[in-house]
Design an enzyme around this catalytic site. Structure first.
Site, PDB file in Angstrom:
ATOM      1  N   ASN A  76      -2.529 -60.368 -13.189  1.00  0.00           N
ATOM      2  CA  ASN A  76      -2.795 -59.251 -14.108  1.00  0.00           C
ATOM      3  C   ASN A  76      -1.640 -59.003 -15.068  1.00  0.00           C
ATOM      4  OD1 ASN A  76      -4.915 -57.579 -14.911  1.00  0.00           O
ATOM      5  ND2 ASN A  76      -3.849 -55.772 -14.125  1.00  0.00           N
ATOM      6  N   ARG A  77      -0.766 -60.020 -15.218  1.00  0.00           N
ATOM      7  CA  ARG A  77       0.251 -59.994 -16.279  1.00  0.00           C
ATOM      8  C   ARG A  77       0.138 -61.269 -17.105  1.00  0.00           C
ATOM      9  NH1 ARG A  77       0.541 -55.856 -13.908  1.00  0.00           N
ATOM     10  NH2 ARG A  77       2.338 -54.539 -13.422  1.00  0.00           N
ATOM     11  N   ARG A 111       0.800 -60.916  -3.229  1.00  0.00           N
ATOM     12  CA  ARG A 111       0.130 -60.291  -4.375  1.00  0.00           C
ATOM     13  C   ARG A 111      -0.370 -61.307  -5.406  1.00  0.00           C
ATOM     14  NH1 ARG A 111       0.833 -55.680  -8.062  1.00  0.00           N
ATOM     15  NH2 ARG A 111       1.286 -56.383 -10.185  1.00  0.00           N
ATOM     16  N   HIS A 118      -5.366 -58.936  -7.404  1.00  0.00           N
ATOM     17  CA  HIS A 118      -4.161 -58.936  -6.560  1.00  0.00           C
ATOM     18  C   HIS A 118      -4.564 -59.143  -5.107  1.00  0.00           C
ATOM     19  CE1 HIS A 118      -2.062 -56.637  -9.980  1.00  0.00           C
ATOM     20  NE2 HIS A 118      -1.655 -57.890  -9.979  1.00  0.00           N
ATOM     21  N   ALA A 119      -3.955 -60.153  -4.479  1.00  0.00           N
ATOM     22  CA  ALA A 119      -4.396 -60.637  -3.172  1.00  0.00           C
ATOM     23  C   ALA A 119      -4.411 -59.567  -2.087  1.00  0.00           C
ATOM     24  CB  ALA A 119      -3.510 -61.803  -2.746  1.00  0.00           C
ATOM     25  N   ARG A 120      -3.398 -58.688  -2.074  1.00  0.00           N
ATOM     26  CA  ARG A 120      -3.265 -57.762  -0.940  1.00  0.00           C
ATOM     27  C   ARG A 120      -4.135 -56.515  -1.047  1.00  0.00           C
ATOM     28  NH1 ARG A 120       3.064 -56.140  -1.659  1.00  0.00           N
ATOM     29  NH2 ARG A 120       3.035 -55.142  -3.708  1.00  0.00           N
ATOM     30  N   GLU A 121      -4.842 -56.348  -2.150  1.00  0.00           N
ATOM     31  CA  GLU A 121      -5.655 -55.144  -2.375  1.00  0.00           C
ATOM     32  C   GLU A 121      -7.054 -55.343  -1.790  1.00  0.00           C
ATOM     33  OE1 GLU A 121      -5.145 -54.534  -6.640  1.00  0.00           O
ATOM     34  OE2 GLU A 121      -2.963 -54.428  -6.412  1.00  0.00           O
ATOM     35  N   TYR A 141       2.101 -46.401 -16.118  1.00  0.00           N
ATOM     36  CA  TYR A 141       3.303 -46.998 -16.710  1.00  0.00           C
ATOM     37  C   TYR A 141       2.860 -48.138 -17.621  1.00  0.00           C
ATOM     38  CZ  TYR A 141       2.272 -49.615 -12.425  1.00  0.00           C
ATOM     39  OH  TYR A 141       1.638 -50.276 -11.404  1.00  0.00           O
ATOM     40  N   HIS A 178      -8.946 -52.599  -8.554  1.00  0.00           N
ATOM     41  CA  HIS A 178      -7.655 -52.756  -7.881  1.00  0.00           C
ATOM     42  C   HIS A 178      -7.489 -51.646  -6.842  1.00  0.00           C
ATOM     43  CE1 HIS A 178      -5.568 -55.586 -10.781  1.00  0.00           C
ATOM     44  NE2 HIS A 178      -6.624 -55.258 -11.486  1.00  0.00           N
ATOM     45  N   SER A 179      -6.338 -51.645  -6.154  1.00  0.00           N
ATOM     46  CA  SER A 179      -5.933 -50.488  -5.352  1.00  0.00           C
ATOM     47  C   SER A 179      -4.414 -50.485  -5.370  1.00  0.00           C
ATOM     48  CB  SER A 179      -6.457 -50.607  -3.908  1.00  0.00           C
ATOM     49  OG  SER A 179      -5.686 -51.521  -3.148  1.00  0.00           O
ATOM     50  N   TYR A 180      -3.750 -49.379  -5.085  1.00  0.00           N
ATOM     51  CA  TYR A 180      -4.288 -48.103  -4.704  1.00  0.00           C
ATOM     52  C   TYR A 180      -3.741 -47.064  -5.678  1.00  0.00           C
ATOM     53  CZ  TYR A 180       0.460 -47.472  -2.766  1.00  0.00           C
ATOM     54  OH  TYR A 180       1.827 -47.380  -2.623  1.00  0.00           O
ATOM     55  N   GLU A 228      -8.362 -48.027  -9.767  1.00  0.00           N
ATOM     56  CA  GLU A 228      -7.393 -48.126  -8.671  1.00  0.00           C
ATOM     57  C   GLU A 228      -8.006 -47.297  -7.547  1.00  0.00           C
ATOM     58  OE1 GLU A 228      -4.601 -49.798  -8.389  1.00  0.00           O
ATOM     59  OE2 GLU A 228      -4.043 -50.338 -10.435  1.00  0.00           O
TER      60      GLU A 228
END
Length: 416
Positions: free
Chosen positions: A250-251, A233, A175-178, A355, A303-305, A377
């Site tokens: 990631n989906r 993202r 994910h780009a923003r992590e 989830y 990943h984060s967070y 995470e």
């Protein structure tokens, strides 16, 4: 006149940079079904950027919901929240200040730094130089290109050997923003090379096994977060007939694909893509892992967070065949991580711990036969969220190193 021309040129070169002045991040605490409905209705009526969970569909009672709200909708959101009795707090008062505040460890040096969030250009230069720094321990391999044509390079760490060695595959930055995620992959490579020969555990690991590291998975998205929109993202792929860009990498894996916790709407942040592996980045990595299936014994994705250590499954509530062993290792790794700075991680299977979400890389790797499959995470739990200050890169990487080394040592002793 010259000065004006210069500034004009700079603006054109940078393109439009999304600003977040006056935008806020809220934490909502739904405890009633009405609260959940309210959050979902809100997401329908205005642009809401879900930080945690990843989308409105995943909101349930008794989980913290972190949402980023544009300034123009703040009055409406405040009014709505005041009319409901839902507990809430503002995590980030001004998102642009938080974006600017990330670089709290002084100005960025021209060169690559392990305690800074490096742009893709710097990471790429680093990949090229580090891969030629120690030929007996590290090599690089291009596994394909991204949608926008950037090379995806895997670094192979391990003592050179004439025969194939068992291996661990680790990727960062799906994910780009992590941003803390690619920072960790870079840190891991540095630590592996600098402690080989002095740290007995790392020496033994690299003598007996190889570690494949993909420092940035979603390179196009990562570059875009540095140049245009910090909150992006997804990937940056385009499809004729849709004005919306990218899918959630990631989906996009073939593991219960697009059944749960993913969206079939191309404009959604959790868009599952047009088919499994429709995203070239996902296909490149899946192909690499399939090609090396006989040697890859562990898969780690960062990943984060939220400070979690997750393992399969996320696409179903059913427990994995190796559940008790995966849990035991995760708890050991979490304890190792906590031993340094007291940072608490929660471990468990994805669906039950956070989830349900289908199409994730860890579930796919596990179903392929990679038994030790884990998702980290990283820090924090929401104070800064994706905008973790650079002053926390070093402690985050140091503690995470202990957890990854714990998993690696266990895998090394339990090869199958």
């Amino acid at each position: 006149m010259k000065v004006l021309l210069l500034f004009g040129f700079v603006a054109v070169a940078l393109g439009d940079v999304t600003r977040f002045e006056g935008e806020q991040v809220f934490r909502l605490k739904p405890v009633l079904d009405e609260h959940v409905t309210l959050i979902k209705d809100l997401a329908q009526s205005i642009e809401v950027d879900f930080w945690k969970p990843d989308s409105a569909e995943l909101v349930t009672i008794d989980i913290d919901v972190d949402i980023h709200v544009p300034a123009m909708y703040l009055d409406m959101v405040y009014t709505t929240l005041q009319q409901s009795d839902m507990e809430h707090e503002v995590l980030i008062e001004d998102l642009q200040k938080a974006v600017d505040g990330q670089s709290d460890s002084g100005p960025s040096p021209r060169a690559h730094s392990y305690t800074k969030y490096n742009s893709w250009d710097k990471v790429q230069a680093w990949i090229n130089s580090i891969s030629s720094s120690n030929p007996s321990l590290i090599s690089k391999q291009v596994i394909g290109s991204t949608y926008e044509g950037r090379p995806m390079t895997v670094l192979k760490l391990g003592k050179k050997s004439s025969s194939a060695k068992p291996a661990i595959f680790m990727d960062c930055g799906i994910h780009a923003r992590e941003w803390i995620s690619p920072a960790f992959c870079q840190w891991f490579v540095k630590e592996a090379l600098s402690t080989y020969g002095s740290d007995s555990q790392m020496t033994s690991l690299l003598n007996q096994m190889d570690v494949f590291v993909l420092p940035v998975f979603n390179i196009d998205g990562y570059d875009y977060t540095h140049k245009s929109n910090r909150m992006w993202r997804k990937t940056r792929s385009r499809r004729s007939g849709s004005s919306c860009i990218g899918a959630d990498p990631n989906r996009n894996w073939n593991a219960g694909w697009c059944t749960l916790g993913a969206s079939s709407n191309p404009c959604s942040d959790t868009f599952c893509g047009y088919s499994p592996e429709s995203e070239i980045e996902v296909k490149n990595v899946a192909d690499f892992i399939r090609r090396n299936k006989s040697i890859i014994k562990a898969y780690i994705t960062v990943h984060s967070y939220s400070q979690l250590l997750l393992f399969p499954y996320s696409y179903t509530f059913e427990l994995a065949a190796d559940h008790s062993e995966l849990l035991k290792v995760a708890e050991g790794a979490s304890a190792a991580l906590r031993s340094l700075y007291g940072t608490k991680y929660t471990s468990g299977p994805g669906a039950a711990t956070i989830y349900p979400a289908a199409g994730g890389s860890d579930d796919w790797a596990y179903d392929l036969g990679v038994k030790y499959s884990y998702t980290f995470e990283l820090r924090d739990t929401g104070r800064y969220g994706f905008l973790l200050p650079e002053s926390q890169i070093k402690p985050t990487c140091e503690e995470t190193m202990l957890a990854v080394k714990y998993i690696a040592a266990y895998v090394q002793k339990n090869l199958y």
